[in-house]
Design an enzyme around this catalytic site. Structure first.
Site: not given
Ligand code: PPS
Length: 289
Positions: A42, A45, A47, A101-102, A132, A223
């Site tokens: 969360k 990743t 992104w 990876t996590h 999140s 986003f």
């Molecule tokens: S995972 O399942 O662990 O791989 O999730 P991960 O991608 O790491 O995290 C998901 C959160 O990242 C937010 N997100 C973004 N934020 C800003 N810009 C972009 N482009 C973007 N893409 C993904 C996503 O909304 C999740 O955060 P939250 O706070 O829940 O919205």
């Protein structure tokens, strides 16, 4: 999808299906030119994976939309019944490639260190990660029941969530950054100035900086764009696995949403514990913008 209890791997709680393949994951052989993207769950990743894939594909939007992000950037330790485990998918993927990876530092297959692979670590502030993760636990039904927000927050602080302690994860990867070819990035910096952070990634990957390309990548990895792109928003997966009607994977995508969820008492308790858990580390996070 059954909500199974977490299973410990060398003291790190993991999703059971992931834990079950960790002996095989440990033997994974990295290619020296593989790029590893490492994050605590969360932290953005998806992104950073999309940013890197767009850089690799030189901004070719159609090429990036051929497959979902989890097939373009295989998730090393991923394992679910009925689909290829991440490391098996990597056996079928042309190498070198980008790998997600996590895993905490101590569980990463040794081969990545031995081959001196380049690594990008993306960190996000603990409070937004906790919020999140709480919503993700609800919608991604492979996780155990999260309980109430307060119960989940306590588990998060104790490291009793999938992939273990956020505190250890961000600190241990931070400590590795100088001895490894690693770019350590922050979600909040990406929100604040995506162009600048995308340029940093391009420099790290030794790609020529092209302003138009940076602008294009900034646009397509915003986003707003990624939320409506089926190849990045995880809606290609069955709803038995991720139920977006409970909470969308692309939920809010902001820094500071924790303020809408933490009570004053939770915040004070969290801050005091945070100081204790982060003592001695030079890592600093923006908790809001
Ligand atoms: S995972 O399942 O662990 O791989 O999730 P991960 O991608 O790491 O995290 C998901 C959160 O990242 C937010 N997100 C973004 N934020 C800003 N810009 C972009 N482009 C973007 N893409 C993904 C996503 O909304 C999740 O955060 P939250 O706070 O829940 O919205």
């Amino acid at each position: 999808m059954e909500r199974l209890p977490l299973k410990s791997v060398k003291g790190v709680p993991m999703l059971k299906y992931f834990a079950d393949i960790m002996e095989e994951v440990d033997k994974f052989q990295a290619h020296p030119d593989d790029l590893l993207i490492s994050t605590y769950p969360k932290s953005g990743t998806t992104w950073i994976c999309e940013v890197v894939d767009m850089i690799y594909k030189e901004g070719n939007v159609e090429a990036c939309r051929e497959k979902p992000i989890y097939l373009r950037v295989p998730f090393l330790e991923r394992s679910f019944p009925g689909s290829d485990a991440g490391f098996k998918l990597l056996q079928k993927t042309p190498r070198p490639c980008v790998i997600k990876t996590h895993l905490p530092v101590q569980l990463l297959p040794k081969s990545f260190w031995e081959k001196n692979c380049k690594m990008i670590y993306l960190a996000r502030n603990a409070k937004d990660v906790a919020v999140s993760y709480y919503f993700f636990y609800q919608m991604a039904k492979v996780h155990p029941e999260p309980g109430t927000w307060n119960e989940f927050l306590e588990k998060f602080m104790a490291g009793d969530v999938a992939f273990g302690s956020w505190y250890d994860h961000v600190k241990d990867w931070w400590d590795k950054r100088e001895e490894q070819r690693m770019l350590y990035l922050f979600y909040e910096d990406m929100k604040e100035d995506p162009q600048q952070e995308i340029q940093k990634v391009m420099e790290f990957l030794e790609r020529p900086i092209d302003e138009q390309l940076v602008e294009k990548i900034t646009h397509y990895t915003s986003f707003k764009e990624m939320r409506q792109n089926h190849m990045t928003n995880y809606t290609c997966l069955p709803s038995t696995f991720m139920d977006h009607s409970i909470s969308p994977f692309m939920r809010k995508g902001v820094a500071g949403d924790w303020k809408n969820h933490f009570t004053v008492a939770q915040n004070e308790f969290f801050d005091a514990d945070y100081k204790r858990q982060m003592v001695g580390s030079t890592l600093q996070f923006w908790m809001e913008m």
